[in-house]
Write a protein that holds these residues in place. Structure first.
Motif, short mmCIF file in Angstrom:
data_model
loop_
_atom_site.label_atom_id
_atom_site.label_comp_id
_atom_site.label_asym_id
_atom_site.label_seq_id
_atom_site.Cartn_x
_atom_site.Cartn_y
_atom_site.Cartn_z
N GLY A 202 0.78 -1.37 -0.03
CA GLY A 202 -0.13 0.21 0.12
C GLY A 202 0.81 1.26 0.09
O GLY A 202 1.87 1.33 -0.50
N LEU A 203 0.33 2.35 0.55
CA LEU A 203 1.10 3.70 0.60
C LEU A 203 2.51 3.54 1.14
O LEU A 203 3.15 4.58 1.29
N GLY A 204 2.62 2.43 2.29
CA GLY A 204 3.90 2.24 2.90
C GLY A 204 4.93 1.53 1.99
O GLY A 204 6.03 1.44 2.72
N LEU A 205 4.80 1.49 0.68
CA LEU A 205 5.73 0.92 -0.13
C LEU A 205 7.25 1.85 -0.28
O LEU A 205 6.96 2.89 -0.11
N PRO A 206 8.11 1.16 -0.24
CA PRO A 206 9.71 1.95 -0.10
C PRO A 206 9.69 2.95 -1.23
O PRO A 206 9.55 2.40 -2.37
N ILE A 207 9.72 4.04 -1.24
CA ILE A 207 9.73 5.24 -2.10
C ILE A 207 10.84 4.99 -3.21
O ILE A 207 10.95 5.10 -4.35
N PHE A 208 12.14 4.74 -2.33
CA PHE A 208 13.42 4.50 -3.21
C PHE A 208 13.23 3.32 -4.02
O PHE A 208 13.71 3.61 -5.06
N ALA A 209 12.69 2.27 -3.71
CA ALA A 209 12.49 1.12 -4.24
C ALA A 209 11.51 1.51 -5.81
O ALA A 209 11.62 1.10 -6.93
N ALA A 210 10.34 2.24 -5.41
CA ALA A 210 9.54 2.57 -6.65
C ALA A 210 9.99 3.39 -7.46
O ALA A 210 9.70 3.33 -8.80
N VAL A 211 11.11 4.10 -7.20
CA VAL A 211 11.86 5.17 -8.10
C VAL A 211 13.21 4.28 -8.76
O VAL A 211 13.37 4.36 -10.07
N ALA A 212 13.69 3.50 -7.98
CA ALA A 212 14.58 2.76 -8.60
C ALA A 212 14.48 1.83 -9.53
O ALA A 212 15.46 1.48 -10.58
N GLY A 213 13.32 1.04 -9.47
CA GLY A 213 12.89 0.24 -10.83
C GLY A 213 12.58 0.68 -11.87
O GLY A 213 13.20 0.22 -12.84
N PRO A 214 11.76 1.84 -12.02
CA PRO A 214 11.77 2.70 -13.50
C PRO A 214 12.96 3.15 -13.75
O PRO A 214 13.40 3.40 -14.92
N VAL A 215 13.84 4.08 -12.72
CA VAL A 215 15.32 4.48 -13.28
C VAL A 215 15.94 3.54 -13.80
O VAL A 215 16.59 3.58 -14.94
N THR A 216 16.28 2.11 -13.18
CA THR A 216 16.82 1.26 -13.78
C THR A 216 16.47 0.77 -15.24
O THR A 216 17.48 0.60 -16.25
N HIS A 217 15.15 0.63 -15.38
CA HIS A 217 14.61 0.32 -16.59
C HIS A 217 14.90 1.37 -17.74
O HIS A 217 15.53 0.88 -18.86
N GLN A 218 14.78 2.59 -17.31
CA GLN A 218 15.06 3.57 -18.33
C GLN A 218 16.53 3.64 -18.76
O GLN A 218 16.78 3.90 -19.78
N ILE A 219 17.23 3.50 -17.72
CA ILE A 219 18.87 3.41 -18.00
C ILE A 219 19.40 2.40 -18.90
O ILE A 219 20.01 2.85 -19.85
N MET A 220 18.70 1.07 -18.60
CA MET A 220 19.23 -0.02 -19.49
C MET A 220 18.61 0.28 -21.06
O MET A 220 19.20 0.00 -21.99
N ASN A 221 17.24 0.69 -21.00
CA ASN A 221 16.51 1.02 -22.35
C ASN A 221 17.33 2.01 -23.07
O ASN A 221 17.66 1.74 -24.35
N ASN A 222 17.97 3.01 -22.45
CA ASN A 222 18.76 4.14 -23.13
C ASN A 222 19.98 3.40 -23.62
O ASN A 222 20.67 3.92 -24.59
N LEU A 223 20.71 2.70 -22.58
CA LEU A 223 22.23 2.20 -23.13
C LEU A 223 21.93 1.14 -24.15
O LEU A 223 22.57 1.42 -25.17
N PHE A 224 20.80 0.39 -24.24
CA PHE A 224 20.66 -0.36 -25.28
C PHE A 224 20.56 0.14 -26.62
O PHE A 224 21.16 -0.09 -27.79
N VAL A 225 19.69 1.14 -26.64
CA VAL A 225 19.49 1.96 -27.88
C VAL A 225 20.62 3.01 -28.03
O VAL A 225 20.99 2.94 -29.31
N ALA A 226 21.39 3.37 -27.07
CA ALA A 226 22.51 4.20 -27.50
C ALA A 226 23.71 3.47 -28.11
O ALA A 226 24.29 4.03 -29.05
N VAL A 227 23.81 2.37 -27.66
CA VAL A 227 24.88 1.38 -28.50
C VAL A 227 24.65 1.27 -29.78
O VAL A 227 25.60 1.25 -30.63
N LEU A 228 23.27 0.91 -30.10
CA LEU A 228 22.87 0.57 -31.58
C LEU A 228 23.06 2.09 -32.23
O LEU A 228 23.70 1.97 -33.25
N VAL A 229 22.65 2.99 -31.92
CA VAL A 229 22.63 4.07 -32.54
C VAL A 229 24.21 4.83 -32.69
O VAL A 229 24.73 5.11 -33.69
N SER A 230 25.05 4.56 -31.79
CA SER A 230 26.42 4.84 -31.77
C SER A 230 27.23 4.07 -32.82
O SER A 230 27.89 4.50 -33.44
N GLN A 231 26.76 2.94 -32.85
CA GLN A 231 27.46 2.05 -34.04
C GLN A 231 27.00 2.32 -35.41
O GLN A 231 27.84 2.38 -36.42
#
Length: 235
Positions: free
Chosen positions: A130-159
């Protein structure tokens, strides 16, 4: 577009890693939640198809909100499965789709969701709390997803474009991370309603989809206007 050998190897490597994850953890997919999984796949398909064209190149969609909700409510391999399949179908609906690009996009997006869900759970994330969920985890999950998504695409575009990887990745991070992370509160709210009230509340995303597309279009128009002003001043 003809791809170089290095690009082909990279694309095949990403798809292979995705396939291995799917095979190794297949027994952990939450098949008993197949109605909810199907609903997520259909929504991700719709959001991935209804994109906004970026005049600077590429497209933007509202699917990131659903990716984050999937990270919160499903285990990592189930999140990988629903995100990849929905994103793949959404990318094949346009008439000008390219097979290798669809496979790569689905693989890297699914793998990014898998890593984001892993990070969320390792840091103690539990949407059912519920509302007591760890805020840091709630942010870290999407941030990890976004960082990796951008990295995967950046490697392709850079090549493909012969650009420095670091600069390309930072450019993507600067361009897309903050705008996508603004959808975290919406994803948390939908996730809470989904888990604590009823899974059908995920359909609230459909009601917000036109607004999200409108907001994305306004953001791109404002950014392009700003860039034209800067170019005029420089000239």
């Amino acid at each position: 577009m003809r791809l170089s050998g290095i690009v082909v190897i990279y694309v095949l490597s990403v798809i292979t890693v995705f396939g291995l994850l799917l095979i190794i953890f297949a027994d952990k997919i939450s098949w008993h939640l197949y109605p909810q999984m199907l609903l997520f796949i259909l929504l991700i398909t719709a959001a991935s198809y209804l994109v906004v064209q970026d005049s600077a190149g590429g497209t933007l969609s509202s699917a990131s909100t659903l990716f984050y909700v999937a990270i919160y409510v499903f285990n990592p391999i189930t999140a990988l499965f629903v995100v990849a399949l929905g994103y793949a179908i959404g990318n094949t609906l346009p008439r000008n789709w390219v097979a290798w690009r669809v496979l790569f996009n689905a693989a890297q997006m699914g793998t990014s969701a898998f890593l984001g869900a892993q990070a969320y759970r390792v840091l103690g994330g539990d949407i059912s709390a519920g509302l007591g969920l760890p805020i840091f985890a709630a942010v870290a999950g999407p941030v990890t997803h976004q960082i990796m998504n951008n990295l995967f695409v950046a490697v392709l575009v850079s090549q493909v474009r012969r650009l420095p990887l670091g600069r390309t990745w930072l450019s993507f991070m600067r361009e897309f991370v903050w705008s996508n992370l603004l959808s975290i509160p919406t994803a948390v709210l939908i996730g809470l309603l989904y888990v604590r009230v009823h899974p059908g509340f995920i359909l609230f995303f459909l009601a917000s989809l036109p607004f999200q597309r409108w907001a994305t279009r306004i953001y791109l128009e404002d950014r392009n206007t700003y860039m034209r002003i800067i170019e005029s001043l420089v000239k």
